[in-house]
Scaffold this motif. Structure first.
Motif, PDB file in Angstrom:
ATOM      1  N   ASP A 108     -33.287   9.041 -10.346  1.00  0.00           N
ATOM      2  CA  ASP A 108     -32.303   8.984  -9.258  1.00  0.00           C
ATOM      3  C   ASP A 108     -32.977   9.243  -7.912  1.00  0.00           C
ATOM      4  OD1 ASP A 108     -30.279   8.441 -10.995  1.00  0.00           O
ATOM      5  OD2 ASP A 108     -29.142  10.283 -10.655  1.00  0.00           O
ATOM      6  N   THR A 109     -33.813  10.276  -7.866  1.00  0.00           N
ATOM      7  CA  THR A 109     -34.518  10.606  -6.630  1.00  0.00           C
ATOM      8  C   THR A 109     -35.462   9.481  -6.222  1.00  0.00           C
ATOM      9  OG1 THR A 109     -34.429  12.939  -7.285  1.00  0.00           O
ATOM     10  CG2 THR A 109     -35.915  12.356  -5.482  1.00  0.00           C
ATOM     11  N   LEU A 110     -36.095   8.874  -7.199  1.00  0.00           N
ATOM     12  CA  LEU A 110     -36.977   7.742  -6.901  1.00  0.00           C
ATOM     13  C   LEU A 110     -36.192   6.592  -6.277  1.00  0.00           C
ATOM     14  CD1 LEU A 110     -39.770   6.263  -7.199  1.00  0.00           C
ATOM     15  CD2 LEU A 110     -38.805   5.307  -9.305  1.00  0.00           C
ATOM     16  N   LEU A 111     -35.046   6.264  -6.858  1.00  0.00           N
ATOM     17  CA  LEU A 111     -34.234   5.163  -6.321  1.00  0.00           C
ATOM     18  C   LEU A 111     -33.813   5.437  -4.888  1.00  0.00           C
ATOM     19  CD1 LEU A 111     -32.047   4.311  -9.445  1.00  0.00           C
ATOM     20  CD2 LEU A 111     -33.653   2.778  -8.306  1.00  0.00           C
ATOM     21  N   ARG A 112     -33.429   6.664  -4.618  1.00  0.00           N
ATOM     22  CA  ARG A 112     -33.030   7.007  -3.240  1.00  0.00           C
ATOM     23  C   ARG A 112     -34.225   6.890  -2.294  1.00  0.00           C
ATOM     24  NH1 ARG A 112     -29.960  11.089  -6.091  1.00  0.00           N
ATOM     25  NH2 ARG A 112     -27.717  10.693  -5.871  1.00  0.00           N
ATOM     26  N   SER A 113     -35.412   7.253  -2.776  1.00  0.00           N
ATOM     27  CA  SER A 113     -36.604   7.179  -1.937  1.00  0.00           C
ATOM     28  C   SER A 113     -37.001   5.734  -1.662  1.00  0.00           C
ATOM     29  CB  SER A 113     -37.759   7.919  -2.609  1.00  0.00           C
ATOM     30  OG  SER A 113     -38.947   7.809  -1.856  1.00  0.00           O
ATOM     31  N   VAL A 114     -36.994   4.911  -2.693  1.00  0.00           N
ATOM     32  CA  VAL A 114     -37.418   3.513  -2.542  1.00  0.00           C
ATOM     33  C   VAL A 114     -36.444   2.729  -1.683  1.00  0.00           C
ATOM     34  CG1 VAL A 114     -37.828   1.351  -3.791  1.00  0.00           C
ATOM     35  CG2 VAL A 114     -38.731   3.494  -4.693  1.00  0.00           C
ATOM     36  N   THR A 115     -35.160   3.003  -1.856  1.00  0.00           N
ATOM     37  CA  THR A 115     -34.146   2.251  -1.117  1.00  0.00           C
ATOM     38  C   THR A 115     -33.755   2.925   0.189  1.00  0.00           C
ATOM     39  OG1 THR A 115     -32.309   3.370  -2.249  1.00  0.00           O
ATOM     40  CG2 THR A 115     -33.203   1.375  -3.287  1.00  0.00           C
ATOM     41  N   ALA A 116     -34.465   3.990   0.556  1.00  0.00           N
ATOM     42  CA  ALA A 116     -34.147   4.742   1.774  1.00  0.00           C
ATOM     43  C   ALA A 116     -32.698   5.213   1.767  1.00  0.00           C
ATOM     44  CB  ALA A 116     -34.430   3.905   3.011  1.00  0.00           C
ATOM     45  N   ALA A 117     -32.250   5.680   0.590  1.00  0.00           N
ATOM     46  CA  ALA A 117     -30.890   6.205   0.394  1.00  0.00           C
ATOM     47  C   ALA A 117     -29.820   5.159   0.656  1.00  0.00           C
ATOM     48  CB  ALA A 117     -30.652   7.435   1.268  1.00  0.00           C
ATOM     49  N   ASP A 118     -30.239   3.872   0.613  1.00  0.00           N
ATOM     50  CA  ASP A 118     -29.285   2.794   0.861  1.00  0.00           C
ATOM     51  C   ASP A 118     -28.435   2.501  -0.371  1.00  0.00           C
ATOM     52  OD1 ASP A 118     -28.128   0.713   2.418  1.00  0.00           O
ATOM     53  OD2 ASP A 118     -29.382  -0.748   1.377  1.00  0.00           O
ATOM     54  N   VAL A 119     -28.890   2.980  -1.516  1.00  0.00           N
ATOM     55  CA  VAL A 119     -28.204   2.686  -2.779  1.00  0.00           C
ATOM     56  C   VAL A 119     -27.857   3.993  -3.473  1.00  0.00           C
ATOM     57  CG1 VAL A 119     -28.453   1.689  -5.079  1.00  0.00           C
ATOM     58  CG2 VAL A 119     -29.309   0.450  -3.087  1.00  0.00           C
ATOM     59  N   ASN A 120     -26.651   4.077  -3.962  1.00  0.00           N
ATOM     60  CA  ASN A 120     -26.232   5.219  -4.759  1.00  0.00           C
ATOM     61  C   ASN A 120     -26.615   4.961  -6.214  1.00  0.00           C
ATOM     62  OD1 ASN A 120     -25.025   7.307  -6.098  1.00  0.00           O
ATOM     63  ND2 ASN A 120     -22.944   6.882  -5.378  1.00  0.00           N
ATOM     64  N   PRO A 121     -27.523   5.764  -6.779  1.00  0.00           N
ATOM     65  CA  PRO A 121     -27.948   5.517  -8.155  1.00  0.00           C
ATOM     66  C   PRO A 121     -26.802   5.465  -9.149  1.00  0.00           C
ATOM     67  CG  PRO A 121     -29.385   7.129  -7.113  1.00  0.00           C
ATOM     68  CD  PRO A 121     -28.230   6.898  -6.181  1.00  0.00           C
ATOM     69  N   ASP A 122     -25.707   6.186  -8.844  1.00  0.00           N
ATOM     70  CA  ASP A 122     -24.564   6.180  -9.756  1.00  0.00           C
ATOM     71  C   ASP A 122     -23.845   4.840  -9.774  1.00  0.00           C
ATOM     72  OD1 ASP A 122     -25.059   8.826 -10.395  1.00  0.00           O
ATOM     73  OD2 ASP A 122     -23.749   9.584  -8.796  1.00  0.00           O
ATOM     74  N   SER A 123     -24.110   4.016  -8.762  1.00  0.00           N
ATOM     75  CA  SER A 123     -23.405   2.735  -8.676  1.00  0.00           C
ATOM     76  C   SER A 123     -24.146   1.600  -9.368  1.00  0.00           C
ATOM     77  CB  SER A 123     -23.175   2.367  -7.202  1.00  0.00           C
ATOM     78  OG  SER A 123     -24.409   2.084  -6.548  1.00  0.00           O
ATOM     79  N   ILE A 124     -25.340   1.863  -9.863  1.00  0.00           N
ATOM     80  CA  ILE A 124     -26.096   0.820 -10.550  1.00  0.00           C
ATOM     81  C   ILE A 124     -26.403   1.278 -11.967  1.00  0.00           C
ATOM     82  CG2 ILE A 124     -27.108  -0.113  -8.452  1.00  0.00           C
ATOM     83  CD1 ILE A 124     -29.633   1.393  -9.016  1.00  0.00           C
ATOM     84  N   GLY A 125     -26.477   0.331 -12.849  1.00  0.00           N
ATOM     85  CA  GLY A 125     -26.720   0.664 -14.254  1.00  0.00           C
ATOM     86  C   GLY A 125     -28.176   0.505 -14.627  1.00  0.00           C
ATOM     87  N   TYR A 126     -28.857   1.606 -14.816  1.00  0.00           N
ATOM     88  CA  TYR A 126     -30.237   1.544 -15.282  1.00  0.00           C
ATOM     89  C   TYR A 126     -30.382   2.445 -16.498  1.00  0.00           C
ATOM     90  CZ  TYR A 126     -31.203   6.111 -13.113  1.00  0.00           C
ATOM     91  OH  TYR A 126     -31.196   7.445 -12.783  1.00  0.00           O
ATOM     92  N   SER A 127     -31.397   2.175 -17.289  1.00  0.00           N
ATOM     93  CA  SER A 127     -31.652   2.979 -18.481  1.00  0.00           C
ATOM     94  C   SER A 127     -33.026   3.612 -18.369  1.00  0.00           C
ATOM     95  CB  SER A 127     -31.576   2.117 -19.749  1.00  0.00           C
ATOM     96  OG  SER A 127     -32.542   1.082 -19.705  1.00  0.00           O
ATOM     97  N   PHE A 128     -33.232   4.704 -19.078  1.00  0.00           N
ATOM     98  CA  PHE A 128     -34.519   5.379 -19.051  1.00  0.00           C
ATOM     99  C   PHE A 128     -34.681   6.193 -20.322  1.00  0.00           C
ATOM    100  CE2 PHE A 128     -31.514   8.402 -17.379  1.00  0.00           C
ATOM    101  CZ  PHE A 128     -31.933   9.622 -17.879  1.00  0.00           C
ATOM    102  N   SER A 129     -35.905   6.610 -20.589  1.00  0.00           N
ATOM    103  CA  SER A 129     -36.175   7.501 -21.710  1.00  0.00           C
ATOM    104  C   SER A 129     -37.093   8.613 -21.228  1.00  0.00           C
ATOM    105  CB  SER A 129     -36.821   6.755 -22.882  1.00  0.00           C
ATOM    106  OG  SER A 129     -38.049   6.169 -22.492  1.00  0.00           O
ATOM    107  N   LEU A 130     -36.979   9.773 -21.838  1.00  0.00           N
ATOM    108  CA  LEU A 130     -37.804  10.926 -21.486  1.00  0.00           C
ATOM    109  C   LEU A 130     -39.021  10.967 -22.409  1.00  0.00           C
ATOM    110  CD1 LEU A 130     -34.998  13.606 -21.045  1.00  0.00           C
ATOM    111  CD2 LEU A 130     -36.119  12.269 -19.261  1.00  0.00           C
ATOM    112  N   ILE A 131     -40.220  11.035 -21.840  1.00  0.00           N
ATOM    113  CA  ILE A 131     -41.420  11.063 -22.664  1.00  0.00           C
ATOM    114  C   ILE A 131     -42.179  12.385 -22.582  1.00  0.00           C
ATOM    115  CG2 ILE A 131     -41.726   8.573 -22.587  1.00  0.00           C
ATOM    116  CD1 ILE A 131     -44.063   9.152 -20.609  1.00  0.00           C
TER     117      ILE A 131
END
Length: 206
Positions: A96-119
């Motif tokens: 989530d923090t990465l998305l806000r950084s890359v998009t300059a907080a232009d995108v709310n991570p909660d509004s997009i559907g992404y998947s991830f796994s913890l390694i």
């Protein structure tokens, strides 16, 4: 006169058959000891080589999607001790923090559907299938914009994923996604840096 007798006595003693046999036995014992130490060292190296992991971190792009993947192509299990994601040399706490950084907080991570796994803390088996660290596939323009922003950041070298992993013998290495991309572009093939431990690698919640 006395010195000559002493020298003759020592010469007779050192050249006596019993002494020569004793010295030969000591020499053979030392040679056997060195051979045993060398064989033990070779066995340890063979044992470690038979359990070497080899973790690869990569990215996959398409017109409307982006993925970060990891897999272990080695012959031994890989214990993931630390992992992080960075943007412009700053460690981001999670995706989530990465998305806000890359998009300059232009995108709310909660509004997009992404998947991830913890390694972090996981063990990747040898010759494992690739595992998605992060995946975002755009279904509309709202999601397509961050997909393209992430792709640009990766190509520019601004976005990176670092993984530090160890073998079952506590031999550790550090590798990054950008290292792999440099190899694909014809750069230095040395992708894995041997490290004493993973304690100095910053952690993200990935």
């Amino acid at each position: 006169m006395i010195e000559e007798n002493v020298e003759e006595s020592f010469s007779d003693w050192i050249s006596s058959p019993q002494m020569l046999v004793g010295l030969s036995a000591i020499l053979l014992s030392l040679c056997g000891l060195f051979v045993s130490i060398y064989e033990a060292s070779l066995m340890r190296q063979q044992q470690r080589a038979s359990a070497w992991p080899h973790v690869e971190v990569g990215s996959s792009f398409s017109g409307n999607s982006v993925e970060f993947v990891v897999r272990n192509t080695g012959v031994g299990p890989a214990c993931i001790r630390a992992a992080n994601v960075t943007h412009r040399d700053g460690v981001r706490s999670d995706w989530d923090t990465l998305l806000r950084s890359v998009t300059a907080a232009d995108v709310n991570p909660d509004s997009i559907g992404y998947s991830f796994s913890l390694i972090s803390g996981q063990v990747l088996p040898p010759q494992s299938d690739r595992e998605d660290l992060f995946a975002l596939e755009a279904d509309d323009d709202t999601e397509l914009r961050p997909v393209r922003q992430i792709q640009r950041a990766v190509r520019a070298g601004e976005l990176n994923v670092t993984v530090c992993y160890c073998s079952v013998y506590d031999q550790c290495w550090r590798t990054t996604m950008q290292d792999g991309l440099r190899v694909m572009r014809g750069g230095d093939p040395s992708r894995h840096q041997s490290v004493e431990s993973c304690e100095g690698v910053a952690q993200s919640g990935i």
